[in-house]
Design a protein around this motif. Structure first.
Motif, PDB file in Angstrom:
ATOM      1  N   GLU A  64     -90.907 -53.551  16.593  1.00 42.91           N
ATOM      2  CA  GLU A  64     -92.567 -53.763  16.211  1.00 42.91           C
ATOM      3  C   GLU A  64     -93.153 -52.053  17.279  1.00 42.91           C
ATOM      4  OE1 GLU A  64     -92.942 -54.377  13.021  1.00 42.91           O
ATOM      5  OE2 GLU A  64     -91.227 -55.096  12.677  1.00 42.91           O
ATOM      6  N   ALA A  65     -93.279 -52.368  17.576  1.00 44.68           N
ATOM      7  CA  ALA A  65     -93.775 -51.344  18.806  1.00 44.68           C
ATOM      8  C   ALA A  65     -92.759 -50.298  18.921  1.00 44.68           C
ATOM      9  CB  ALA A  65     -93.622 -51.861  20.043  1.00 44.68           C
ATOM     10  N   TYR A  66     -91.217 -49.986  18.649  1.00 44.17           N
ATOM     11  CA  TYR A  66     -90.742 -48.323  18.594  1.00 44.17           C
ATOM     12  C   TYR A  66     -91.383 -47.560  16.882  1.00 44.17           C
ATOM     13  CZ  TYR A  66     -87.006 -45.554  17.599  1.00 44.17           C
ATOM     14  OH  TYR A  66     -86.345 -44.160  17.358  1.00 44.17           O
ATOM     15  N   ARG A  67     -91.244 -48.985  15.919  1.00 44.05           N
ATOM     16  CA  ARG A  67     -91.594 -48.303  14.899  1.00 44.05           C
ATOM     17  C   ARG A  67     -92.926 -48.473  14.051  1.00 44.05           C
ATOM     18  NH1 ARG A  67     -86.734 -51.755  12.007  1.00 44.05           N
ATOM     19  NH2 ARG A  67     -84.824 -50.722  12.842  1.00 44.05           N
ATOM     20  N   ARG A  68     -93.589 -49.078  14.462  1.00 41.41           N
ATOM     21  CA  ARG A  68     -94.536 -48.801  14.048  1.00 41.41           C
ATOM     22  C   ARG A  68     -95.685 -48.372  15.021  1.00 41.41           C
ATOM     23  NH1 ARG A  68     -96.115 -54.491  11.534  1.00 41.41           N
ATOM     24  NH2 ARG A  68     -97.062 -53.334  10.440  1.00 41.41           N
ATOM     25  N   TYR A  69     -96.222 -49.322  15.673  1.00 42.78           N
ATOM     26  CA  TYR A  69     -97.660 -49.006  16.061  1.00 42.78           C
ATOM     27  C   TYR A  69     -97.639 -47.946  17.804  1.00 42.78           C
ATOM     28  CZ  TYR A  69     -96.956 -54.006  17.343  1.00 42.78           C
ATOM     29  OH  TYR A  69     -96.224 -54.960  18.205  1.00 42.78           O
ATOM     30  N   TYR A  70     -96.196 -48.244  18.446  1.00 42.89           N
ATOM     31  CA  TYR A  70     -96.143 -47.636  19.898  1.00 42.89           C
ATOM     32  C   TYR A  70     -95.148 -46.519  20.293  1.00 42.89           C
ATOM     33  CZ  TYR A  70     -99.832 -51.006  21.679  1.00 42.89           C
ATOM     34  OH  TYR A  70    -100.780 -52.035  22.024  1.00 42.89           O
ATOM     35  N   ALA A  71     -94.920 -45.601  19.115  1.00 43.41           N
ATOM     36  CA  ALA A  71     -93.887 -44.766  19.192  1.00 43.41           C
ATOM     37  C   ALA A  71     -94.105 -44.154  20.782  1.00 43.41           C
ATOM     38  CB  ALA A  71     -94.445 -43.992  18.137  1.00 43.41           C
ATOM     39  N   PHE A  72     -92.854 -43.973  20.942  1.00 43.02           N
ATOM     40  CA  PHE A  72     -92.384 -43.481  22.538  1.00 43.02           C
ATOM     41  C   PHE A  72     -93.318 -42.036  22.317  1.00 43.02           C
ATOM     42  CE2 PHE A  72     -88.402 -45.954  22.107  1.00 43.02           C
ATOM     43  CZ  PHE A  72     -88.643 -46.459  23.341  1.00 43.02           C
ATOM     44  N   ASP A  73     -93.591 -41.282  21.687  1.00 47.87           N
ATOM     45  CA  ASP A  73     -93.790 -39.751  21.906  1.00 47.87           C
ATOM     46  C   ASP A  73     -95.414 -39.631  21.831  1.00 47.87           C
ATOM     47  OD1 ASP A  73     -94.131 -40.309  19.069  1.00 47.87           O
ATOM     48  OD2 ASP A  73     -94.239 -38.483  18.376  1.00 47.87           O
ATOM     49  N   LEU A  74     -95.836 -41.172  21.578  1.00 50.73           N
ATOM     50  CA  LEU A  74     -97.259 -41.397  20.916  1.00 50.73           C
ATOM     51  C   LEU A  74     -98.230 -41.763  22.074  1.00 50.73           C
ATOM     52  CD1 LEU A  74     -97.797 -41.586  17.243  1.00 50.73           C
ATOM     53  CD2 LEU A  74     -98.401 -39.884  18.252  1.00 50.73           C
ATOM     54  N   ILE A  75     -97.699 -42.849  22.716  1.00 49.80           N
ATOM     55  CA  ILE A  75     -98.191 -44.218  23.371  1.00 49.80           C
ATOM     56  C   ILE A  75     -96.823 -44.748  24.570  1.00 49.80           C
ATOM     57  CG2 ILE A  75     -99.188 -46.035  23.979  1.00 49.80           C
ATOM     58  CD1 ILE A  75    -100.246 -45.862  21.067  1.00 49.80           C
ATOM     59  N   PRO A  76     -96.794 -43.388  25.214  1.00 48.66           N
ATOM     60  CA  PRO A  76     -95.409 -43.772  26.479  1.00 48.66           C
ATOM     61  C   PRO A  76     -96.295 -44.907  27.426  1.00 48.66           C
ATOM     62  CG  PRO A  76     -96.210 -41.805  26.298  1.00 48.66           C
ATOM     63  CD  PRO A  76     -97.231 -42.241  25.341  1.00 48.66           C
ATOM     64  N   ALA A  77     -97.363 -44.928  27.149  1.00 48.53           N
ATOM     65  CA  ALA A  77     -98.041 -45.897  28.491  1.00 48.53           C
ATOM     66  C   ALA A  77     -97.632 -47.458  27.653  1.00 48.53           C
ATOM     67  CB  ALA A  77     -99.086 -45.496  29.008  1.00 48.53           C
ATOM     68  N   PHE A  78     -97.502 -47.687  26.950  1.00 50.59           N
ATOM     69  CA  PHE A  78     -96.638 -49.270  26.852  1.00 50.59           C
ATOM     70  C   PHE A  78     -95.331 -49.540  27.185  1.00 50.59           C
ATOM     71  CE2 PHE A  78     -93.570 -51.700  23.776  1.00 50.59           C
ATOM     72  CZ  PHE A  78     -95.221 -52.519  23.871  1.00 50.59           C
ATOM     73  N   TRP A  79     -94.735 -48.390  27.015  1.00 50.20           N
ATOM     74  CA  TRP A  79     -92.890 -48.162  27.461  1.00 50.20           C
ATOM     75  C   TRP A  79     -92.875 -48.383  28.609  1.00 50.20           C
ATOM     76  CZ3 TRP A  79     -90.461 -50.676  23.457  1.00 50.20           C
ATOM     77  CH2 TRP A  79     -90.983 -50.370  22.096  1.00 50.20           C
ATOM     78  N   ASP A  80     -93.558 -47.633  29.785  1.00 55.22           N
ATOM     79  CA  ASP A  80     -94.443 -47.624  31.155  1.00 55.22           C
ATOM     80  C   ASP A  80     -94.851 -49.360  31.517  1.00 55.22           C
ATOM     81  OD1 ASP A  80     -93.392 -45.230  30.706  1.00 55.22           O
ATOM     82  OD2 ASP A  80     -95.631 -43.975  30.995  1.00 55.22           O
ATOM     83  N   LEU A  81     -95.526 -49.880  31.015  1.00 52.04           N
ATOM     84  CA  LEU A  81     -95.986 -51.138  30.710  1.00 52.04           C
ATOM     85  C   LEU A  81     -94.848 -52.660  31.145  1.00 52.04           C
ATOM     86  CD1 LEU A  81     -99.478 -50.686  29.746  1.00 52.04           C
ATOM     87  CD2 LEU A  81     -99.497 -51.141  31.933  1.00 52.04           C
ATOM     88  N   LEU A  82     -94.096 -51.988  29.975  1.00 53.48           N
ATOM     89  CA  LEU A  82     -93.342 -52.973  29.742  1.00 53.48           C
ATOM     90  C   LEU A  82     -92.263 -53.351  30.865  1.00 53.48           C
ATOM     91  CD1 LEU A  82     -91.994 -53.322  26.163  1.00 53.48           C
ATOM     92  CD2 LEU A  82     -93.988 -54.751  27.025  1.00 53.48           C
ATOM     93  N   ILE A  83     -91.878 -51.525  31.710  1.00 52.08           N
ATOM     94  CA  ILE A  83     -91.057 -52.003  32.505  1.00 52.08           C
ATOM     95  C   ILE A  83     -91.523 -52.014  33.743  1.00 52.08           C
ATOM     96  CG2 ILE A  83     -89.730 -50.025  33.638  1.00 52.08           C
ATOM     97  CD1 ILE A  83     -88.554 -50.014  31.063  1.00 52.08           C
ATOM     98  N   ASP A  84     -92.665 -52.023  34.084  1.00 53.22           N
ATOM     99  CA  ASP A  84     -93.703 -52.220  35.054  1.00 53.22           C
ATOM    100  C   ASP A  84     -94.087 -53.782  34.944  1.00 53.22           C
ATOM    101  OD1 ASP A  84     -95.323 -51.689  37.764  1.00 53.22           O
ATOM    102  OD2 ASP A  84     -96.991 -52.179  36.492  1.00 53.22           O
ATOM    103  N   LYS A  85     -93.965 -54.330  33.932  1.00 48.27           N
ATOM    104  CA  LYS A  85     -94.656 -55.773  34.138  1.00 48.27           C
ATOM    105  C   LYS A  85     -92.767 -56.527  34.239  1.00 48.27           C
ATOM    106  CE  LYS A  85     -98.997 -56.289  34.006  1.00 48.27           C
ATOM    107  NZ  LYS A  85    -100.293 -56.781  35.027  1.00 48.27           N
ATOM    108  N   SER A  86     -91.769 -55.694  33.401  1.00 50.32           N
ATOM    109  CA  SER A  86     -90.704 -56.890  33.881  1.00 50.32           C
ATOM    110  C   SER A  86     -90.507 -56.698  35.923  1.00 50.32           C
ATOM    111  CB  SER A  86     -89.327 -55.944  33.253  1.00 50.32           C
ATOM    112  OG  SER A  86     -90.100 -56.440  32.167  1.00 50.32           O
TER     113      SER A  86
END
Length: 178
Positions: free
Chosen positions: A13-35
């Motif tokens: 859902e994040a990838y397809r709808r509201y946190y696209a890689f090209d628009l909000i890469p910070a979300f994906w960085d946060l996932l990696i960091d918190k993991s």
């Protein structure tokens, strides 16, 4: 520290709808960091579902910390999975096709891991009391005393704030305020 277990749909859902890689890469960085810091996990079955997609999300998933992908072959997890599947299969509320779909995917395993490891399950699914077409994860969570939240609540509880810095200003402007 509470540990959170991410459902496949959190990523999709994040990838397809509201946190696209090209628009909000910070979300994906946060996932990696918190993991990497021990707050977020997923399971091997979720990894399999995502890698089958063969897209940008599956490419990104290869960066997900392997130590945060729980192997579901643990005896305690398998025992919980058997109890959950048995409970769902005996529930007359759900259609047989719904029960079969639930048993064939990652959902039952996510619940088993969350229960066995006392984790909070993160899903985009919602509780639907009279649902017959699907076995919603939140319904089974409630029946097995497994805590669950959505993506945004998981972000709030983990202080996952996405912010940006205006090029014209030295100030950082928060897109996600507490």
């Amino acid at each position: 520290m509470k540990r959170f277990l991410l459902d496949t749909n959190v990523f999709i859902e994040a990838y397809r709808r509201y946190y696209a890689f090209d628009l909000i890469p910070a979300f994906w960085d946060l996932l990696i960091d918190k993991s990497a810091n021990g707050a977020l996990y997923t399971i091997d079955k979720v990894k399999t579902e995502i890698l089958k997609m063969e897209d940008d999300l599956s490419s990104w998933f290869n960066k997900y910390p392997t130590e945060c992908i729980i192997n579901t072959s643990n005896d305690n997890i398998v025992d919980n999975y058997s109890q959950i599947i048995n409970h769902v299969s005996k529930n007359s509320r759900y259609r047989d096709s719904s029960k079969s779909e639930f048993a064939s995917g990652a959902d039952g395993w996510l619940l088993a891991v969350a229960k066995a490891e006392s984790m909070i399950l993160v899903t985009q699914e919602v509780y639907i009391p009279d649902c017959r077409k699907k076995v919603p994860i939140p319904n089974v969570c409630r029946e097995h005393d497994v805590e669950y939240v959505g993506t945004f609540e998981m972000m709030r509880r983990n202080g996952m704030i996405i912010s940006w810095k205006s090029p014209e200003s030295e100030n950082t402007n928060s897109l996600f305020m507490k």
